[in-house]
Design an enzyme around this catalytic site. Structure first.
Site, PDB file in Angstrom:
ATOM      1  N   LYS A   2      32.157  18.380 -27.996  1.00 51.36           N
ATOM      2  CA  LYS A   2      31.688  19.043 -26.871  1.00 51.36           C
ATOM      3  C   LYS A   2      32.287  20.402 -27.088  1.00 51.36           C
ATOM      4  O   LYS A   2      33.550  20.779 -26.964  1.00 51.36           O
ATOM      5  CB  LYS A   2      32.666  18.355 -25.853  1.00 51.36           C
ATOM      6  CG  LYS A   2      32.237  18.656 -24.183  1.00 51.36           C
ATOM      7  CD  LYS A   2      32.997  17.957 -23.166  1.00 51.36           C
ATOM      8  CE  LYS A   2      32.551  18.446 -21.908  1.00 51.36           C
ATOM      9  NZ  LYS A   2      32.646  19.958 -21.698  1.00 51.36           N
ATOM     10  N   TRP A   3      31.460  21.418 -27.014  1.00 51.03           N
ATOM     11  CA  TRP A   3      31.796  22.639 -27.036  1.00 51.03           C
ATOM     12  C   TRP A   3      31.930  23.429 -25.765  1.00 51.03           C
ATOM     13  O   TRP A   3      31.762  23.070 -24.706  1.00 51.03           O
ATOM     14  CB  TRP A   3      30.488  23.706 -27.588  1.00 51.03           C
ATOM     15  CG  TRP A   3      30.084  23.005 -28.924  1.00 51.03           C
ATOM     16  CD1 TRP A   3      29.292  21.782 -28.993  1.00 51.03           C
ATOM     17  CD2 TRP A   3      30.467  23.647 -30.227  1.00 51.03           C
ATOM     18  NE1 TRP A   3      29.014  21.529 -30.699  1.00 51.03           N
ATOM     19  CE2 TRP A   3      30.021  22.548 -31.171  1.00 51.03           C
ATOM     20  CE3 TRP A   3      31.260  24.441 -30.666  1.00 51.03           C
ATOM     21  CZ2 TRP A   3      30.079  22.909 -32.381  1.00 51.03           C
ATOM     22  CZ3 TRP A   3      31.580  24.648 -31.981  1.00 51.03           C
ATOM     23  CH2 TRP A   3      30.973  23.735 -32.797  1.00 51.03           C
TER      24      TRP A   3
END
Length: 353
Positions: free
Chosen positions: A30-31
């Site tokens: 998850k950026w």
């Protein structure tokens, strides 16, 4: 533009779960950046945002990268990030949203952004949103096989154990958790049909003020502080998850802590713009809050609250803290940064592959 999907398109979203789920999922890091859907039709490029407003003008370097690295006609879902050293830098990314064209160009050179792609919504004349996630991923890998920085294809796995390992390791590079996408899932704009797992930690913080709720004279959010190594109370974030009944009760509960005439407050300098720049005090305006009333009711810093948070961004909580309980057993002066867990550093270049 002449594409099967035209802007704006609302991105598909995720709901929180406490652990990485097992099953038929595609797991991805998850950026921590700006969620963006990129539309390219030849030289015509538009970068959309989560709120469906265009961000194209703020990232001229990405427009050029999209023209050079993405297929001639496509719609790609992903994340805009800024890298400083060996980790993501959300604070630097925030600075990229600026109205002045000259500053936009300067920041594009000083803090260039990258685009991390994780879904393919259209290619040529074909709308891919009805395909299952597994097929869209295969098409995305083929479409970006030759892509080079600053365009990246996110890592992905079907191995649950590896995904849980990523959850622990990648936080050290500034990432935000793990997203789990059902393999058979079609793309559903605006729907929370994916799953996300993030860290949850707790911290004991000093309550040093509150903002009023937009509906009236009740508590909107509690302003939280931690003492730094110099003994100063640093604004670290807010907690605001209360029912309307509880918001009204808090006004009465906190009334004895309101400052009397002439009393000093550790954030008394909040009206000084230079102080906001240096210490992120709670009265600061920004491009994201322009026009909002950010004034607050100062309180004597005598009460301690335990809040849950996911991770830090510099000296502050990255997102709002979640109220857990009052801590009458804690002295305010004991609420320091030393209590916070520091993730082990991890090389972002390894995550980007």
């Amino acid at each position: 533009m002449d594409l099967p999907l035209l802007p704006p398109v609302a991105p598909m979203l995720a709901k929180s779960v406490p652990d990485v789920p097992e099953g038929e999922y595609l797991y991805e890091p998850k950026w921590d950046g700006f969620r963006s859907i990129v539309f390219r039709d030849g030289d015509d490029v538009e970068i959309g945002s989560r709120n469906e407003r265009p961000m194209t003008r703020y990232f001229p370097e990405l427009v050029e990268a999209v023209r050079a690295q993405l297929p001639e006609r496509c719609v790609v879902d992903g994340e805009i990030v800024v890298v400083t050293g060996d980790r993501l830098d959300f604070e630097a990314l925030l600075q990229r949203i600026h109205p002045a064209e000259s500053r936009v160009r300067r920041l594009a050179a000083e803090t260039p952004a990258s685009f991390v792609a994780f879904d393919l919504l259209a290619l040529g004349d074909e709308d891919l949103t009805g395909l299952p996630m597994s097929e869209r991923r295969a098409r995305l890998e083929a479409a970006l096989a030759g892509a080079q920085a600053p365009v990246h294809l996110t890592r992905a796995t079907r191995d649950t154990a590896l995904a849980r390992q990523w959850l622990d390791q990648f936080e050290g590079a500034g990432l935000d958790g793990v997203v789990s996408k059902p393999l058979g899932l079609g793309y559903q704009p605006g729907k929370r049909v994916m799953l996300k797992t993030k860290h949850e930690r707790t911290a004991d913080c000093v309550v040093a003020g509150y903002r009023r709720h937009k509906s009236g004279d009740v508590v909107g959010s509690l302003l939280l502080g931690l003492y730094n190594e110099d003994g100063r109370l640093q604004h670290v974030g807010v907690t605001s998850s209360f029912t309307m009944k509880r918001r009204a009760e808090l006004v009465e509960e906190l009334a004895p802590l309101r400052l009397a005439e002439g009393e000093e407050h550790p954030w008394a300098e909040w009206a000084d713009a230079a102080a906001h720049e240096k210490d992120r005090l709670p009265g600061a305006q920004s491009r994201w809050s322009a026009g909002k009333d950010l004034s607050f009711v100062p309180l004597r810093p005598e009460r301690v609250v335990e809040v849950a948070y996911d991770h830090m961004e510099g000296t502050r909580f990255r997102h709002s803290g979640q109220f857990r309980r009052w801590r009458p057993d804690r002295e305010p002066e004991s609420c320091t940064y030393e209590q916070l867990e520091v993730p082990v550093r991890y090389d972002l270049a390894d995550v980007l592959g």
